[in-house]
Each structure stands twice: as structure tokens, then as C-alpha cells.
Design an enzyme around this catalytic site. Structure first.
Site, mmCIF file in Angstrom:
data_model
loop_
_atom_site.group_PDB
_atom_site.id
_atom_site.type_symbol
_atom_site.label_atom_id
_atom_site.label_comp_id
_atom_site.label_asym_id
_atom_site.label_seq_id
_atom_site.Cartn_x
_atom_site.Cartn_y
_atom_site.Cartn_z
ATOM 1 N N HIS A 137 0.817 -1.220 0.000
ATOM 2 C CA HIS A 137 0.000 0.000 0.000
ATOM 3 C C HIS A 137 0.841 1.255 0.000
ATOM 4 O O HIS A 137 2.027 1.238 0.307
ATOM 5 C CB HIS A 137 -0.997 0.011 1.167
ATOM 6 C CG HIS A 137 -0.394 0.044 2.549
ATOM 7 N ND1 HIS A 137 -0.170 -1.085 3.302
ATOM 8 C CD2 HIS A 137 -0.021 1.077 3.327
ATOM 9 C CE1 HIS A 137 0.317 -0.760 4.485
ATOM 10 N NE2 HIS A 137 0.436 0.563 4.535
ATOM 11 N N GLU A 180 -8.190 4.675 9.915
ATOM 12 C CA GLU A 180 -7.688 4.438 8.558
ATOM 13 C C GLU A 180 -8.644 3.602 7.722
ATOM 14 O O GLU A 180 -9.427 2.819 8.246
ATOM 15 C CB GLU A 180 -6.303 3.781 8.620
ATOM 16 C CG GLU A 180 -6.261 2.533 9.499
ATOM 17 C CD GLU A 180 -5.733 1.331 8.767
ATOM 18 O OE1 GLU A 180 -6.002 1.212 7.559
ATOM 19 O OE2 GLU A 180 -5.084 0.505 9.415
ATOM 20 N N GLN A 219 -3.881 3.480 1.557
ATOM 21 C CA GLN A 219 -4.242 3.506 2.977
ATOM 22 C C GLN A 219 -4.409 4.977 3.377
ATOM 23 O O GLN A 219 -3.438 5.725 3.445
ATOM 24 C CB GLN A 219 -3.134 2.859 3.821
ATOM 25 C CG GLN A 219 -3.447 2.840 5.317
ATOM 26 C CD GLN A 219 -2.365 2.151 6.123
ATOM 27 O OE1 GLN A 219 -1.186 2.452 5.972
ATOM 28 N NE2 GLN A 219 -2.773 1.229 6.979
ATOM 29 N N HIS A 258 3.748 7.268 3.541
ATOM 30 C CA HIS A 258 4.681 6.132 3.527
ATOM 31 C C HIS A 258 4.345 5.152 2.402
ATOM 32 O O HIS A 258 3.257 5.182 1.838
ATOM 33 C CB HIS A 258 4.686 5.401 4.877
ATOM 34 C CG HIS A 258 3.408 4.704 5.233
ATOM 35 N ND1 HIS A 258 2.377 5.324 5.911
ATOM 36 C CD2 HIS A 258 2.983 3.430 5.031
ATOM 37 C CE1 HIS A 258 1.394 4.458 6.107
ATOM 38 N NE2 HIS A 258 1.727 3.305 5.577
ATOM 39 N N GLU A 315 7.401 0.985 5.208
ATOM 40 C CA GLU A 315 6.808 -0.032 6.080
ATOM 41 C C GLU A 315 6.966 -1.391 5.413
ATOM 42 O O GLU A 315 6.835 -1.494 4.193
ATOM 43 C CB GLU A 315 5.317 0.309 6.261
ATOM 44 C CG GLU A 315 4.496 -0.698 7.026
ATOM 45 C CD GLU A 315 2.989 -0.368 6.967
ATOM 46 O OE1 GLU A 315 2.611 0.819 6.800
ATOM 47 O OE2 GLU A 315 2.195 -1.317 7.059
#
Ligand code: V0V
Ligand code: CO
Length: 165
Positions: free
Chosen positions: A31, A67, A84, A108, A158
Site C-alpha cells: 500500500h 484508517e 491507505q 509512507h 513499512e
């Protein structure tokens, strides 16, 4: 019409590798995390503009976010790619700090792996700071680890192992 390739799959002749490629276990883009002030407004934008639907929504108290995951392609079995959308739920959360400094935008990238602890250990051997000593709880039962953006060319990164693996 030009003869240029139209998509990445048409690039059949990659440049020679400068050395051995390390094993990271990272196999796909899971994502892209996007910081927003108002989750419902952001969902409405992506739905009405692109037709992306919410596949999952939750509050993650540890990360300080409300989220929504919007599926872009694939299926929800761990092979899909998502947006996301992240709205902070408290002032001292990473996303609140990011919004105060930068405003809304890309926060991110998350790469998928079948073994997040192993991938984090492997990446850590290359001098990248791993921010979580142990994987933490991510969206929909996934397990996540963050890498420091200053060690990743300015990109908060991430690593995520989906609950299906
Ligand atoms: C901060 N920096 C960033 C950044 N956030 N650079 C790129 N992208 C970001 N998102 C830069 C910032 O501009 C500073 O650079 C420097 O890093 C230090 O930032 P700071 O805010 O002053 O310092 P910290 O240490 O308080 O916070 C930064 C880090 C923190 C990245 C360490 O935000 C963190 O631990 N993030 C991981 C957790 C997280 O983001 N959770 C929300 C998503 P200059 O000014 O010094 O040059 S939760 C999620 O994705 C879930 C649940 C999921 O996927 O399942
Ligand atoms: Co994320």
C-alpha cells in the site's frame, strides 16, 4: 506512434546488475499511505474520482490513526495493492506531526513480505534503522515494521506481512 515500450512488462532487457542482489523477501507494493485531515472526505474523493471502494476500515490506537484501505487491484487474499488513507486520532501521533509539518499527502510506502521479521532483519543488515524491534499490529491483523525515512532516501517505509500469510 513511437516504438517506445508501453508498460514495464515490455522492458525485456534490464541493465546489468552492479552486484549481487540481497535477499529481502519483499515481493510487492502492498500500500501507499496517505495522510489526510478528514478520512470521510478523502474516501469520498477517491470513490467519486476513481471509483475505488473501501475494503476495510479501523482505528489503530497504538499508531494513533483512523484508517481506510481502498483496494486498487488484485484480491483481498494478500496479493492486492491498496491506498491507505490515514487520519490522526491524537495530536502526538506520527500522522498528526506529519500533517502539521507538510499538510496532506503521501506519508509512507509499504512493501509486502511473507515473513516481516526476517525481511526487517535482512534490511537492517544493510545499515537501515528498523524502528520496531518486534513487529506491531497493522491493519486487518497484519504485522508491520517501519524503517527510518532518513535511511530510505526520505521515504518512510513499512514492511507488512498480511494476516493471510
Ligand atoms: C517524518 N519524517 C519523514 C516522515 N515523517 N520523512 C518522510 N516521510 C515521513 N512520513 C522526517 C521529518 O521531516 C524529519 O526530518 C525527520 O523525519 C524526523 O521527524 P520527526 O517527526 O521530527 O521525528 P520523529 O522521530 O518523532 O518521527 C519520525 C518517525 C515516526 C518516522 C520516526 O513518524 C515514526 O516512527 N513513524 C512510524 C509509525 C507511523 O508512521 N505510523 C502511522 C502509520 P528533518 O526535518 O529532521 O529533516 S500506521 C500504518 O501505516 C498502519 C497501521 C498499517 O499500515 O497497518
Ligand atoms: Co501503512
Amino acid at each position: 506512434m513511437s516504438d517506445a515500450p508501453h508498460s514495464a512488462s515490455e522492458f525485456t532487457d534490464p541493465p546489468p546488475s552492479p552486484g549481487p542482489v540481497p535477499f529481502s523477501g519483499l515481493t510487492r507494493l502492498d500500500h501507499v499511505g496517505i495522510a489526510c485531515h478528514d478520512l470521510d472526505a478523502s474516501i469520498a474523493f477517491y470513490r467519486s474520482t476513481y471509483g475505488f471502494e473501501v475494503a476495510h476500515e479501523e482505528v489503530n490506537e497504538e499508531q494513533g490513526v483512523r484508517e481506510a484501505m481502498l483496494r486498487i487491484n488484485g484480491t483481498d487474499d494478500g496479493g492486492a495493492t491498496y491506498l491507505q488513507l490515514l487520519e490522526p486520532v491524537r495530536e502526538d501521533s506520527p500522522v498528526a506531526k506529519f500533517l502539521a509539518r507538510n499538510g496532506e499527502g503521501v506519508h509512507h510506502l509499504a512493501f509486502g513480505t511473507a515473513d516481516v521479521a526476517r525481511s526487517a532483519a535482512g534490511v537492517g543488515e544493510h545499515g537501515v534503522r528498523v524502528l520496531d524491534a518486534e513487529p506491531r499490529a497493522g491493519t486487518a491483523g497484519s504485522r508491520i515494521v517501519f524503517l527510518h525515512p532518513k535511511d530510505c532516501g526520505g521515504v518512510l517505509t513499512e514492511l507488512v506481512q498480511s494476516a493471510h500469510q
